[in-house]
Scaffold this motif. Structure first.
Motif, PDB file in Angstrom:
ATOM      1  N   ASN A   8      85.944  79.910  17.436  1.00  0.00           N
ATOM      2  CA  ASN A   8      84.501  79.615  16.922  1.00  0.00           C
ATOM      3  C   ASN A   8      82.641  79.321  16.646  1.00  0.00           C
ATOM      4  O   ASN A   8      82.569  77.932  17.631  1.00  0.00           O
ATOM      5  N   SER A   9      82.416  80.287  16.916  1.00  0.00           N
ATOM      6  CA  SER A   9      80.737  80.066  16.622  1.00  0.00           C
ATOM      7  C   SER A   9      80.218  80.753  16.168  1.00  0.00           C
ATOM      8  O   SER A   9      80.029  80.666  15.100  1.00  0.00           O
ATOM      9  N   LYS A  10      78.813  81.555  16.694  1.00  0.00           N
ATOM     10  CA  LYS A  10      78.610  81.989  15.575  1.00  0.00           C
ATOM     11  C   LYS A  10      79.867  83.271  14.385  1.00  0.00           C
ATOM     12  O   LYS A  10      79.455  82.607  13.867  1.00  0.00           O
ATOM     13  N   SER A  11      80.488  83.891  15.326  1.00  0.00           N
ATOM     14  CA  SER A  11      81.367  83.755  14.110  1.00  0.00           C
ATOM     15  C   SER A  11      82.612  83.204  14.969  1.00  0.00           C
ATOM     16  O   SER A  11      83.074  82.177  16.199  1.00  0.00           O
ATOM     17  N   HIS A  12      83.336  84.327  14.347  1.00  0.00           N
ATOM     18  CA  HIS A  12      85.033  83.929  15.127  1.00  0.00           C
ATOM     19  C   HIS A  12      85.227  84.641  16.588  1.00  0.00           C
ATOM     20  O   HIS A  12      85.235  85.805  16.463  1.00  0.00           O
ATOM     21  N   GLU A 235      78.655  75.045  21.184  1.00  0.00           N
ATOM     22  CA  GLU A 235      78.504  76.416  20.324  1.00  0.00           C
ATOM     23  C   GLU A 235      77.303  77.019  20.024  1.00  0.00           C
ATOM     24  O   GLU A 235      76.439  75.914  20.758  1.00  0.00           O
ATOM     25  N   ASN A 236      76.999  78.221  19.771  1.00  0.00           N
ATOM     26  CA  ASN A 236      75.875  78.695  19.726  1.00  0.00           C
ATOM     27  C   ASN A 236      75.792  79.828  19.001  1.00  0.00           C
ATOM     28  O   ASN A 236      76.629  79.954  18.173  1.00  0.00           O
ATOM     29  N   ASP A 237      74.151  79.716  18.340  1.00  0.00           N
ATOM     30  CA  ASP A 237      73.813  80.556  16.835  1.00  0.00           C
ATOM     31  C   ASP A 237      73.791  82.410  17.657  1.00  0.00           C
ATOM     32  O   ASP A 237      72.807  82.794  16.696  1.00  0.00           O
ATOM     33  N   ASP A 238      74.100  82.539  19.023  1.00  0.00           N
ATOM     34  CA  ASP A 238      73.353  84.199  19.337  1.00  0.00           C
ATOM     35  C   ASP A 238      74.818  84.717  19.792  1.00  0.00           C
ATOM     36  O   ASP A 238      75.563  84.134  19.935  1.00  0.00           O
ATOM     37  N   GLU A 239      75.041  86.279  19.041  1.00  0.00           N
ATOM     38  CA  GLU A 239      76.038  86.491  19.647  1.00  0.00           C
ATOM     39  C   GLU A 239      76.817  87.164  21.320  1.00  0.00           C
ATOM     40  O   GLU A 239      77.608  86.448  21.498  1.00  0.00           O
ATOM     41  N   ILE A 240      75.515  87.353  21.912  1.00  0.00           N
ATOM     42  CA  ILE A 240      75.811  87.983  23.187  1.00  0.00           C
ATOM     43  C   ILE A 240      76.503  85.861  24.196  1.00  0.00           C
ATOM     44  O   ILE A 240      77.264  85.659  25.058  1.00  0.00           O
ATOM     45  N   SER A 242      77.421  83.142  22.395  1.00  0.00           N
ATOM     46  CA  SER A 242      78.667  83.136  22.032  1.00  0.00           C
ATOM     47  C   SER A 242      79.616  83.838  23.290  1.00  0.00           C
ATOM     48  O   SER A 242      80.773  83.181  22.929  1.00  0.00           O
ATOM     49  N   VAL A 243      79.824  84.607  23.513  1.00  0.00           N
ATOM     50  CA  VAL A 243      80.475  85.883  23.572  1.00  0.00           C
ATOM     51  C   VAL A 243      80.445  85.251  25.126  1.00  0.00           C
ATOM     52  O   VAL A 243      81.787  85.266  25.928  1.00  0.00           O
ATOM     53  N   ASN A 244      79.321  85.380  25.924  1.00  0.00           N
ATOM     54  CA  ASN A 244      79.227  84.687  27.484  1.00  0.00           C
ATOM     55  C   ASN A 244      80.139  83.019  27.041  1.00  0.00           C
ATOM     56  O   ASN A 244      81.044  82.768  28.276  1.00  0.00           O
ATOM     57  N   GLN A 245      80.317  82.243  26.173  1.00  0.00           N
ATOM     58  CA  GLN A 245      80.685  81.221  26.149  1.00  0.00           C
ATOM     59  C   GLN A 245      82.434  81.326  25.909  1.00  0.00           C
ATOM     60  O   GLN A 245      82.929  80.428  26.795  1.00  0.00           O
ATOM     61  N   PHE A 246      82.875  81.815  24.812  1.00  0.00           N
ATOM     62  CA  PHE A 246      84.398  82.343  24.967  1.00  0.00           C
ATOM     63  C   PHE A 246      84.220  82.485  27.078  1.00  0.00           C
ATOM     64  O   PHE A 246      85.625  82.115  26.780  1.00  0.00           O
ATOM     65  N   PHE A 247      83.991  83.799  27.531  1.00  0.00           N
ATOM     66  CA  PHE A 247      84.169  84.142  28.680  1.00  0.00           C
ATOM     67  C   PHE A 247      84.677  83.224  30.228  1.00  0.00           C
ATOM     68  O   PHE A 247      84.991  82.582  30.258  1.00  0.00           O
TER      69      PHE A 247
END
Length: 323
Positions: A8-12, A235-240, A242-247
């Protein structure tokens, strides 16, 4: 071998690494609401939740490796050599392992509803075909609030609550969790000297709180490393971002070609990594030969259709020259 995570970050976000020594030419596949889901021993489902994920399509049937439905429920199957599938039991819903993901994601909106379906499931030992026998698997299922792990063992099906939202392979999930007791000393912070009061020990490097964190490719070590990474990344409040953090979470346990020989001249490696924004139905992915992030949007397809949408992976790396 593989690794899955829920975050969970900006979204799930939900996704996985697929680690194998060969590819089935998998593709990103959208199964719309009116595509008939056929089942070997149960009635077909003609209308269901739309699904997006990575799949090997055979005879117009999506054999999903990991997927998310339009309600945000996600599911991934990972290699699990201890798996035991069962004989047909007329008192239960007899679902084959390759039907498990569409059975759950086609009908359940969240973990609560998934558990109700699983309570009556009997995962039966029926191959897709002679050419495609069943793989021994266990599964992680997640919504934005919780995760569970499903394992079929000799003594029956096990359902484990997953407080970490990560999973790898063997041994069974309860043993993986117990093994974390051996790493309770790890920290993101610089450790105090508890070795001895008689000697002054130097903090000669940053990151010494994580000394002892496994770095090998075994499934138990990967579980520890991805769990530590998952629990400590920001966690981040930005989509890109957040996606980068997941990767980056998944990258902590990437497998490179040549480092894990499974047969003479054959090497297991991370074929692809995925990250789904489950709130928006956006399926992001990278491949071993293409580290650029590519994406397919579920809601850009006609979800009332009755035909699969299949998107081949972009395998060729693009270089952004700046001069």
């Amino acid at each position: 071998m593989c690794t899955a995570a829920s975050f969970n970050s900006k979204s799930h976000y939900f996704g996985r690494n697929l680690d194998l020594e060969f590819s089935y030419n998998e593709t990103v596949v959208i199964t719309p609401r009116n595509y008939t889901l056929p089942f070997r021993k149960e009635e077909n489902i003609d209308t269901h939740y739309a699904i997006i994920g990575m799949a090997f399509v055979v005879e117009n049937y999506p054999l999903y490796y990991d997927a998310t439905n339009e309600k945000g429920l996600s599911m991934a199957g990972l290699n699990f050599p201890e798996a035991k599938y069962y004989e047909i039991n007329k008192e239960n819903d007899n679902i084959t392992p390759f039907e498990f993901i569409p059975w759950i994601l086609g009908q359940a909106e969240n973990i609560k509803e998934a558990k109700k379906l699983i309570e009556n499931i009997n995962l039966v030992n029926i191959n897709f075909s002679e050419q495609l026998p069943l793989s021994p698997l266990h599964w992680m299922i997640s919504d934005k609030n919780e995760s569970i792990v499903i394992e079929c063992m000799e003594d029956g099906m096990k359902i484990y609550d997953n407080p970490l939202g990560v999973m790898t392979n063997s041994p069974s999930f309860d043993k993986q969790l117990f093994n974390l007791n051996n790493y309770r000393h790890l920290s993101r912070k610089t450790p105090d000297n508890t070795f001895s009061e008689k000697i002054e020990l130097d903090t000669y490097s940053r990151g010494m709180g994580a000394i002892g964190l496994p770095g090998d490719l075994s499934s138990m070590s990967r579980f520890v490393k991805v769990a530590f990474t998952h629990e400590n990344v920001l966690e981040n409040d930005d989509e890109i971002k957040s996606v980068n953090q997941f990767f980056h979470i998944l990258e902590s346990v990437y497998q490179q070609k040549g480092c894990c020989e499974v047969a003479p001249g054959k090497y297991e490696y991370t074929i692809y990594s995925s990250c789904v924004n489950t709130d928006k139905g956006i399926y992001y992915y990278k491949t071993y030969d293409n580290s650029s992030i590519n994406a397919v949007k579920m809601h850009n397809y006609d979800l009332e259709s009755n035909e699969l949408a299949v998107y081949p992976l972009i395998e060729e790396q693009e270089i952004n020259f700046q001069n």
